[in-house]
Design a protein around this motif. Structure first.
Motif, mmCIF file in Angstrom:
data_model
loop_
_atom_site.group_PDB
_atom_site.id
_atom_site.type_symbol
_atom_site.label_atom_id
_atom_site.label_comp_id
_atom_site.label_asym_id
_atom_site.label_seq_id
_atom_site.Cartn_x
_atom_site.Cartn_y
_atom_site.Cartn_z
ATOM 1 N N THR A 12 -2.283 -1.774 -5.515
ATOM 2 C CA THR A 12 -2.602 -1.669 -7.215
ATOM 3 C C THR A 12 -2.178 -2.987 -7.700
ATOM 4 O OG1 THR A 12 -0.705 -0.619 -7.454
ATOM 5 C CG2 THR A 12 -2.700 0.774 -7.388
ATOM 6 N N VAL A 13 -1.491 -4.163 -6.924
ATOM 7 C CA VAL A 13 -1.107 -5.411 -7.317
ATOM 8 C C VAL A 13 -1.965 -6.491 -6.864
ATOM 9 C CG1 VAL A 13 1.400 -4.386 -7.636
ATOM 10 C CG2 VAL A 13 0.446 -5.523 -5.669
ATOM 11 N N PRO A 14 -1.900 -7.553 -7.699
ATOM 12 C CA PRO A 14 -2.716 -8.697 -6.980
ATOM 13 C C PRO A 14 -2.211 -9.273 -5.725
ATOM 14 C CG PRO A 14 -1.935 -9.037 -9.435
ATOM 15 C CD PRO A 14 -1.212 -7.936 -8.804
ATOM 16 N N PRO B 251 -7.811 -3.534 7.609
ATOM 17 C CA PRO B 251 -7.614 -2.043 7.115
ATOM 18 C C PRO B 251 -8.177 -1.890 5.602
ATOM 19 C CG PRO B 251 -5.479 -3.253 6.978
ATOM 20 C CD PRO B 251 -6.747 -4.317 7.356
ATOM 21 N N ARG B 252 -9.532 -1.842 5.666
ATOM 22 C CA ARG B 252 -9.956 -1.738 4.329
ATOM 23 C C ARG B 252 -9.496 -0.490 3.496
ATOM 24 N NH1 ARG B 252 -13.846 -5.640 4.806
ATOM 25 N NH2 ARG B 252 -14.360 -6.205 6.738
ATOM 26 N N ALA C 269 -9.122 -5.717 -1.145
ATOM 27 C CA ALA C 269 -8.121 -5.409 -2.142
ATOM 28 C C ALA C 269 -8.494 -5.552 -3.696
ATOM 29 C CB ALA C 269 -6.867 -6.599 -2.146
ATOM 30 N N PRO C 270 -8.484 -4.390 -4.512
ATOM 31 C CA PRO C 270 -8.899 -4.444 -5.795
ATOM 32 C C PRO C 270 -8.693 -5.867 -6.485
ATOM 33 C CG PRO C 270 -8.054 -2.254 -5.393
ATOM 34 C CD PRO C 270 -7.733 -3.126 -4.271
ATOM 35 N N ALA D 43 0.878 -1.254 -0.015
ATOM 36 C CA ALA D 43 0.161 0.054 -0.172
ATOM 37 C C ALA D 43 0.889 1.214 0.030
ATOM 38 C CB ALA D 43 -1.132 -0.005 1.072
ATOM 39 N N SER D 44 2.154 1.002 0.564
ATOM 40 C CA SER D 44 2.943 2.191 0.423
ATOM 41 C C SER D 44 3.546 2.573 -1.052
ATOM 42 C CB SER D 44 4.108 2.038 1.406
ATOM 43 O OG SER D 44 3.728 1.853 2.765
#
Length: 259
Positions: free
Chosen positions: A203-205, A195-196, A229-230, A104-105
């Protein structure tokens, strides 16, 4: 650990690298060192360059006060830099929470796999975590390392007689030695909630896994990570508990990391 690199704040990080191919960094959980996750390196090393490392405050790595989760993310940035500038991450338990933080960073991470990150999915779990944080902080501030280790073992659900047995075993001294790092894992876990918002920014799998022989809430927590996670997916590992078998886990990781 036969290699060293230095984090941004000057902390020395000890790591080991085996195999050839794209880099995969293994991140251990609480009360453990790089040696705990190192057995995974064997079955992965024919396809990947596998890195196991001692997180700060443990094993052969150094430590620099004051602690912040951001420093551990910088540790991963230094490791990624040392092994070629991009890596996939695998984290177990609270090490999985750190892997998700790192992704996420915006670190140059290609994929993230996590196993049984102990996020609380019920109010009772959140209350238990808050009490643990309070008592752990107190025990460490007073230098009661043994009590800190006991608190952690109780949190994991270990029976009282087993905790007392551990206290009188040869491994207890090693556990007390890394007890201060329990505060680091506690910080990485935050308040214990999934931590939704942070996960939504990855941005990665992301592959979240849990064992079908573990408590149901572990699987629910892993499913919640995958949903937040998207590019998240979830997988149950048959017959596995929190102490996952490297030979069962490795093929699943290899498949995910090469997709």
């Amino acid at each position: 650990m036969d290699k060293k690199t230095t984090s941004r704040d000057g902390t020395s990080l000890a790591y080991q690298r085996t195999g050839q191919g794209p880099a995969v960094i293994l991140i251990s959980g609480a009360m453990s060192t790089g040696a705990t996750v190192a057995p995974l390196a064997g079955p992965l090393s024919d396809r990947f360059s596998v890195v196991s490392y001692d997180r700060r405050g443990r094993g052969e790595s150094g430590d620099t006060a004051p602690y912040a989760v951001a420093r551990e993310v910088e540790d991963l940035a230094a490791l990624i830099d040392a092994v070629g500038g991009e890596a996939a991450l695998y984290g177990v338990s609270s090490g999985g929470a750190l892997a998700l933080h790192a992704a996420a960073s915006g670190l140059p991470v290609s994929r993230v796999a996590v196993y049984e990150v102990p996020f609380a999915v019920y109010e009772g779990g959140l209350k238990e975590r808050a009490e643990y944080t309070e008592h752990l902080t107190e025990a460490l501030a007073q230098g009661r390392r043994g009590d800190a280790v006991e608190l952690f073992l109780r949190l994991t659900g270990l029976a009282e007689e087993m905790i007392q047995g551990a206290r009188h075993s040869p491994m207890w001294a090693g556990m007390e030695a890394i007890a201060p790092s329990l505060a680091y894992d506690d910080a990485v876990m935050g308040d214990g909630r999934v931590p939704r918002e942070r996960l939504a920014s990855i941005t990665v799998p992301v592959l979240a896994m849990a064992g079908d022989a573990s408590p149901a809430w572990m699987r629910e927590a892993a499913q919640a990570v995958a949903q937040a996670a998207p590019e998240g997916s979830y997988r149950t590992l048959e017959g596995q508990t929190h102490m996952v078998d490297p030979n069962v886990l490795a093929p699943v990781l290899a498949e995910f990391f090469t997709q």
